[in-house]
Write an enzyme that holds these catalytic residues in place. Structure first.
Site, PDB file in Angstrom:
ATOM      1  N   ARG A  60      -8.233  -8.401   5.626  1.00 60.64           N
ATOM      2  CA  ARG A  60      -7.561  -7.940   4.409  1.00 60.64           C
ATOM      3  C   ARG A  60      -8.598  -7.585   3.359  1.00 60.64           C
ATOM      4  NH1 ARG A  60      -3.949  -7.374   7.269  1.00 60.64           N
ATOM      5  NH2 ARG A  60      -1.772  -8.057   7.105  1.00 60.64           N
TER       6      ARG A  60
ATOM      7  N   GLU B  19      -4.733  -8.275  -3.261  1.00 59.56           N
ATOM      8  CA  GLU B  19      -4.941  -8.357  -1.818  1.00 59.56           C
ATOM      9  C   GLU B  19      -4.171  -7.230  -1.164  1.00 59.56           C
ATOM     10  OE1 GLU B  19      -3.362  -9.929   2.138  1.00 59.56           O
ATOM     11  OE2 GLU B  19      -2.284  -9.269   0.359  1.00 59.56           O
TER      12      GLU B  19
ATOM     13  N   ARG C 112      -7.291 -11.725  10.999  1.00 60.66           N
ATOM     14  CA  ARG C 112      -6.512 -11.036   9.981  1.00 60.66           C
ATOM     15  C   ARG C 112      -7.481 -10.504   8.940  1.00 60.66           C
ATOM     16  NH1 ARG C 112      -1.169 -11.760   8.858  1.00 60.66           N
ATOM     17  NH2 ARG C 112      -0.421 -10.923   6.873  1.00 60.66           N
TER      18      ARG C 112
ATOM     19  N   CYS D  19       0.854  -1.190   0.000  1.00 64.22           N
ATOM     20  CA  CYS D  19       0.000   0.000   0.000  1.00 64.22           C
ATOM     21  C   CYS D  19       0.890   1.240   0.000  1.00 64.22           C
ATOM     22  CB  CYS D  19      -0.847  -0.026   1.262  1.00 64.22           C
ATOM     23  SG  CYS D  19      -1.802   1.453   1.535  1.00 64.22           S
TER      24      CYS D  19
END
Length: 315
Positions: free
Chosen positions: A161, A115, A159, A76
């Site tokens: 995502r 992802e 987690r 990112c």
């Protein structure tokens, strides 16, 4: 006409191959992989028999073999708009998303799956994600995006995502449903029976953690992690594995670190996955990887949607 029982994909920002495993489970075969990190490449080679091509910014799109689906867990980064006149064309310049964009533009695969961290949607007040979506749609893709949590797909790790899926054709897609609670792995299912002494923390660390444990009678096994404020919260699952966090970040029963195999299991990797690097590197690699069962579920759903689309076209 393609029947999608077998398909080809490329694995960008491949890491140790978690996304690849997910798509292989849906009938895919990898025709090209790229990864920058040398240690991750070692693990990838040990498990897939190929050493990924290096830095994607130095690879021409035309040199990549043809493929059906592009896959990538890209980092990112913020996008800067360099002056008004440059505008749309240069919005993504200099970021790794730009590499995905140029390969999609040149190769026109039928679909892609990307992802990223959950924070992508909030990053730069939502601007980053808006730009990504706009650029993917400008290439002619129908884009679907959703934040999925690994806990819902069978591994004992929280987690979250964002998964971004796109299709060149007008494919109807819905993200996979969570799996029934009874089918999800519990912490006890993934812990090793006999663990070497080297994983156990020093007595004073253990005592310090137990003193700060929010619920001293919390049933074992649990995994606790220390937050920024120093409080220790136990859970029946792991908090998100991270690549860069300190060694004492998560502990099992506040007495030991997870083993390499346990970290792989928390990400849903198969038992035969080979460990060929040091503990520190394995921690970094699993923290950077993906929860394989989430990717498998998305892959199967994508292939189901593509098959349905082909059938509808024939009607």
């Amino acid at each position: 006409m393609m029947d999608w029982s077998s398909f080809s994909f490329i694995d960008l920002f491949a890491g140790i191959g978690g996304i690849r495993l997910g798509f292989e489970s849906a009938g895919g075969h990898c025709v090209f992989s790229s990864e920058f990190d040398k240690d991750a490449c070692k693990t990838y080679q040990a498990n897939f028999g190929e050493y990924p091509s290096g830095d994607i910014t130095k690879i021409e799109a035309k040199d990549i073999p043809d493929f059906d689906i592009l896959l990538g867990g890209f980092p990112c980064q913020a996008f800067s708009i360099i002056g008004k006149k440059e505008g749309f064309e240069n919005e993504t310049c200099g970021t790794l998303f730009f590499e995905i964009e140029r390969i999609l533009r040149e190769k026109r695969p039928k679909a892609f799956m990307l992802e990223n961290v959950k924070n992508l949607t909030a990053h730069d007040k939502g601007k980053t994600f808006k730009i990504i979506r706009k650029h993917l749609e400008a290439l002619g893709y129908n884009v679907y995006a959703k934040v999925l949590n690994a806990l819902d797909y069978g591994v004992p790790q929280k987690r979250e995502r964002i998964i971004i899926v796109g299709f060149l054709d007008d494919v109807m897609f819905t993200f996979p449903d969570p799996i029934p609670v009874s089918q999800r792995k519990k912490l006890a299912d993934i812990l090793e029976e006999k663990v070497d002494d080297k994983y156990y923390v020093k007595e004073r660390i253990k005592e310090s953690r137990l003193m700060r444990l929010k619920d001293p009678n919390y049933p074992k096994p649990y995994i606790s992690h220390e937050n920024m404020a120093g409080s220790i919260t136990p859970h029946p699952y792991s908090s998100c594995l991270r690549a860069g966090a300190s060694a004492n970040y998560i502990l099992i029963n506040d007495e030991r670190r997870p083993t390499e195999r346990e970290m792989l299991r928390l990400q849903g990797f198969p038992e035969n996955f080979k460990i060929v690097v040091s503990y520190g590197q394995m921690k970094h690699q699993t923290g950077n990887s993906v929860a394989v069962p989430v990717i498998s579920a998305v892959a199967k759903q994508m292939i189901f949607s593509l098959k349905q689309h082909e059938l509808n076209k024939q009607l």
